[in-house]
Design an enzyme around this catalytic site. Structure first.
Site, PDB file in Angstrom:
ATOM      1  N   PHE A  35       0.840  -1.185   0.000  1.00  0.00           N
ATOM      2  CA  PHE A  35       0.000   0.000   0.000  1.00  0.00           C
ATOM      3  C   PHE A  35       0.880   1.241   0.000  1.00  0.00           C
ATOM      4  O   PHE A  35       1.972   1.252   0.591  1.00  0.00           O
ATOM      5  CB  PHE A  35      -0.896   0.048   1.245  1.00  0.00           C
ATOM      6  N   ASN A  82       0.173   5.860  -0.411  1.00  0.00           N
ATOM      7  CA  ASN A  82      -0.871   6.872  -0.545  1.00  0.00           C
ATOM      8  C   ASN A  82      -1.371   6.983  -1.985  1.00  0.00           C
ATOM      9  O   ASN A  82      -2.441   7.517  -2.235  1.00  0.00           O
ATOM     10  CB  ASN A  82      -0.353   8.226  -0.056  1.00  0.00           C
ATOM     11  N   GLY A  83      -0.594   6.477  -2.934  1.00  0.00           N
ATOM     12  CA  GLY A  83      -1.026   6.518  -4.321  1.00  0.00           C
ATOM     13  C   GLY A  83      -1.952   5.386  -4.708  1.00  0.00           C
ATOM     14  O   GLY A  83      -2.576   5.429  -5.767  1.00  0.00           O
ATOM     15  N   GLY A  84      -2.059   4.347  -3.869  1.00  0.00           N
ATOM     16  CA  GLY A  84      -2.902   3.205  -4.193  1.00  0.00           C
ATOM     17  C   GLY A  84      -2.305   1.928  -3.659  1.00  0.00           C
ATOM     18  O   GLY A  84      -1.393   1.940  -2.829  1.00  0.00           O
ATOM     19  N   VAL A 126      -1.153  -2.445  -4.375  1.00  0.00           N
ATOM     20  CA  VAL A 126      -0.726  -3.493  -5.292  1.00  0.00           C
ATOM     21  C   VAL A 126      -1.291  -4.792  -4.733  1.00  0.00           C
ATOM     22  O   VAL A 126      -1.080  -5.110  -3.556  1.00  0.00           O
ATOM     23  CB  VAL A 126       0.804  -3.569  -5.417  1.00  0.00           C
ATOM     24  N   LYS A 162      -2.297  -3.294 -10.078  1.00  0.00           N
ATOM     25  CA  LYS A 162      -1.706  -2.084  -9.509  1.00  0.00           C
ATOM     26  C   LYS A 162      -2.710  -0.952  -9.623  1.00  0.00           C
ATOM     27  O   LYS A 162      -3.206  -0.652 -10.708  1.00  0.00           O
ATOM     28  CB  LYS A 162      -0.403  -1.713 -10.215  1.00  0.00           C
ATOM     29  N   ASP A 194      14.062   4.167 -10.900  1.00  0.00           N
ATOM     30  CA  ASP A 194      13.892   3.914  -9.460  1.00  0.00           C
ATOM     31  C   ASP A 194      14.456   2.541  -9.131  1.00  0.00           C
ATOM     32  O   ASP A 194      13.780   1.684  -8.558  1.00  0.00           O
ATOM     33  CB  ASP A 194      12.415   4.003  -9.081  1.00  0.00           C
TER      34      ASP A 194
END
Length: 764
Positions: free
Chosen positions: A186, A188-190, A192, A207, A312
């Site tokens: 988890f 804050n963007g969503g 998985v 996702k 990343d």
């Protein structure tokens, strides 16, 4: 910021209203709530800056607090209902992050939750003090603020909110072609999720992206990043190192992509499981670590071959299966290599320093991974002291039987300056601007403090803006206001400024500026500040240059003459101060009129300069100054070569062809004392690109710029003349190197040989 009417006492707890908004609408929402609540004496609070709003909606922010821009404290249920109805009418249609802990009111930006109004605390389940509310027995219990709406057991939901709860509960995953099994992660963007494809029973990964939430440093929300990730995955499909993209869909306002499930362990977990905590099996771990690093590097290389920067890279985004397949996951911050972008999100232990861009961001992360395999997480300290990388390398080599070159290569990558790119030079130049000064706009050679120098093409603002290829209104205004009408030359004065204005699209302003210079007959013949440069500039601007061409012809003399350019046993030669600049004037005049006399004059001028050259021990042709020989662009042989090459497009000449070939040998030099355009490596780069084009020799010259590159304000800058100071100017500093790197040609030396200007140059 908290606001409440004086003398009013808030209830200790109750139903509170939250207003959500994205960055673009935050100020308007706060203003609307302010006007509404102040006039009705309703207490409220709000986030006090765009920075705080972005921080509390970022990807790493608490999911339970995300979206809460404004909090309103109604005194009772009657005021709660009235406030919701009236504010909903004022704010309807305003987008914002969904507040996960609350119940949404309608389809607008308002949400409600029962909780504390004043701070009271109680021991939580983990023994720490947490915010509390009072239950129906009068006891303080934790005021739970998780990422899900819940009503305390002793509180009844107001009846007018029941339709909104029903609407919330109506959104389910039941109709999806995928059955969610568990949560993998988890943010804050969503989320998985691990799921099963109902059509074939195979496991997949879903996702999720929440709109307006999970902001990165570029202020993109999770939905924007997910759509971007989908596009990147589509570009990379078929690579073994990339999970297969299977589907995408929307549920409510949330968006999803569906990928193959890769049954592998993150590299980070494998490091933890395998890392030797004593001297046993050091050799075994070292062999595994080196082999793993090489496998990851090969996987990243396949992505780079498709023109993609992963962006990343860290061990939690690297999966390794039992079959030793390496799979890279999480492409939401990936970018196209052609964009040469900086990273917007990154693990601190693997994040490249400020100023690194494009593929080099991944190369830095790979180097960091090499060290972290043997010193887990220690590179997270490097922003505190970049020099620590050398110490870490020593410790690793002491503790592990790792090949020394494996470690040293990583250190060379991480400790070096940001790799070269025009974007980094532009960053440094922009960071050095001083619009408040009247003597210069960008730092450069001390020659910029001579009359006209601060705006000049060689040492001042005009040259920098030419290399940048763009200018703001403020920069152009500065340039016009500070140009000295008394200095009329091309590289040192007004005509160079006019040329740059014309290049930037300000044609009328350029012509008007050039028209302010009237007396030029007293000047020398040279390109830098004399008649050659002025005549070429006037041709470019469509102004009459015939008189200047004829004056130069009258003064030129024969091949063995010194045409009043400089005296002494070894008069100045070359492009800027010698006869080659005059030859360039005649060549442009010939290209416009096709008068053979002008081509003959150009040949004579070139021969005057060649007479001042000598062949050195390595066979290269260089200008002889008596006490030294010069290959450089301004007073050396490579500047002469550029003019010879232009002449040979119109007429063959064995002497010139041999001189050009011999001069080209100077571009093979391995070391140059200075990096600049006029008297250094960048001039060789610009000349070689124009005369020969891409190739190994050009690549070697460009890579050699690293000798002089220095980090500056998130970019790269270069020292100027004598290497005593950073310079941004065209002649000696960063702007000249930018021009050479970007492939732009020097004024009047475009490789195409196109005719400049638009009006004819009269020939007599």
């Amino acid at each position: 910021m908290h606001y409440a009417p004086e003398g009013q006492t808030l209830p200790a707890q109750g139903w509170k209203i939250h207003a959500s908004a994205g960055l673009d609408d935050a100020e308007r929402v706060i203003s609307t709530v302010w006007d509404y609540c102040v006039s009705r004496k309703i207490p409220f609070k709000f986030l006090r800056s765009r920075t705080v709003v972005a921080m509390l909606n970022s990807k790493a922010a608490d999911r339970g607090s995300s979206g809460k821009l404004v909090t309103i404290y109604p005194k009772d249920d009657v005021q709660l209902k009235e406030t919701l109805e009236e504010l909903d009418g004022l704010l309807t249609g305003t987008p914002g992050p969904y507040i996960l802990s609350d119940l949404r009111y309608g389809q607008g930006p308002l949400y409600v939750r029962y909780g504390g109004f004043v701070p009271r605390k109680v021991l939580g389940d983990d023994g720490r003090l947490v915010l509390a509310i009072e239950n129906d027995k009068g006891d303080l219990v934790p005021d739970r603020r998780g990422p899900g709406f819940a009503v305390p057991a002793w509180i009844e939901l107001p009846a007018f909110l029941e339709p909104h709860l029903a609407a919330r509960n109506a959104v389910t995953t039941q109709g999806l072609p995928y059955e969610i099994e568990s949560v993998l992660a988890f943010s804050n963007g969503g989320g998985v999720y691990l799921a099963t494809d109902r059509s074939d029973g195979r496991q997949v990964v879903l996702k999720e992206a929440r709109p307006h939430a999970g902001l990165d440093t570029a202020r993109r929300d999770a939905v924007a990043r997910l759509r971007h990730e989908k596009a990147i995955l589509e570009k990379l499909q078929g690579l073994d190192a990339v999970p297969r993209l299977k589907d995408s869909f929307s549920l409510g306002d949330h968006e999803f992509i569906v990928m193959e499930f890769v049954d592998g362990n993150p590299l980070q977990r494998q490091i933890v499981q395998r890392f030797p905590l004593d001297d046993r099996d050091l050799a075994g771990y070292t062999a595994w670590a080196v082999e793993t690093a090489e496998r990851v590097e090969r996987a990243v290389a396949t992505i780079h071959e498709r023109g993609v920067v992963f962006g990343d890279l860290h061990p939690n985004n690297i999966l390794i299966t039992r079959e030793r397949r390496v799979v890279l996951i999480d492409y939401e911050v990936s970018s196209l290599a052609a964009d040469d972008a900086t990273a917007t999100l990154a693990n601190p232990a693997y994040a490249a320093p400020r100023g690194w861009r494009g593929l080099d961001v991944d190369r830095y992360a790979l180097a960091s991974m090499r060290l972290n395999l043997f010193a887990p997480q220690t590179t997270i300290m490097l922003p505190l002291d970049r020099g620590k990388v050398f110490h870490l390398a020593e410790l690793i080599l002491e503790q592990f039987p790792v090949p020394a070159e494996f470690v040293r290569q990583a250190v060379r990558t991480m400790a070096g300056p940001p790799p070269l790119s025009p974007a980094r030079l532009r960053t440094a130049i922009r960071s050095s601007e001083t619009l408040d000064r009247t003597d210069r706009l960008f730092p450069g050679d001390p020659a910029q403090f001579q009359p006209g120098g601060g705006t000049s093409l060689a040492y001042g603002a005009a040259g920098v803006l030419l290399a940048m290829g763009e200018a703001t209104d403020e920069q152009l205004d500065w340039l016009r206001r500070h140009t000295d009408p008394e200095v009329g030359g091309f590289y040192d004065g007004l005509h160079g400024v006019a040329y740059v204005l014309d290049e930037l699209g300000h044609h009328q302003a350029a012509r008007e500026l050039a028209g302010r210079c009237e007396q030029v007959g007293h000047l020398g013949l040279d390109l830098f500040g004399g008649l050659a440069g002025i005549g070429l500039a006037r041709m470019r601007l469509g102004l009459d240059a015939g008189g200047i061409v004829e004056l130069a012809a009258d003064r030129l003399g024969g091949p063995d003459d010194v045409p009043g350019i400089s005296g002494g046993d070894h008069p100045r030669a070359g492009l800027m101060y010698g006869s080659s600049g005059v030859a360039l004037l005649f060549l442009h005049a010939y290209e416009r009129s096709r008068d053979p006399r002008l081509l003959e004059l150009a040949g004579t001028a070139i021969r005057q300069d060649l007479r001042r050259c000598v062949r050195t021990d390595d066979g290269s042709l260089q200008v002889n100054q008596g006490w030294r020989t010069l290959p450089y662009l301004d007073e050396g042989s490579i500047g002469i070569a550029l003019v010879i090459a232009r002449y040979l497009r119109h007429d063959s000449d064995e002497e010139f062809e041999r001189a050009l070939a011999d001069t080209m040998l100077v571009t093979r030099g391995r070391y140059f004392v200075q990096p600049g355009l006029f008297t250094g490596r960048a001039g060789m780069i610009a000349a070689l690109r124009a005369l020969q084009g891409p190739g190994d020799d050009l690549d070697r010259l460009v890579s050699g710029l690293a000798w002089h590159a220095l980090p500056f304000m998130g970019g790269l800058a270069f020292p100027g003349n004598q290497l005593l100071r950073l310079s941004m100017d065209l002649a000696t500093g960063t702007a000249g190197i930018l021009l050479a790197l970007s492939g732009a040609s020097l004024p009047f030396l475009d490789p195409s040989g196109g005719v400049t200007g638009s009006s004819p140059c009269p020939a007599k």
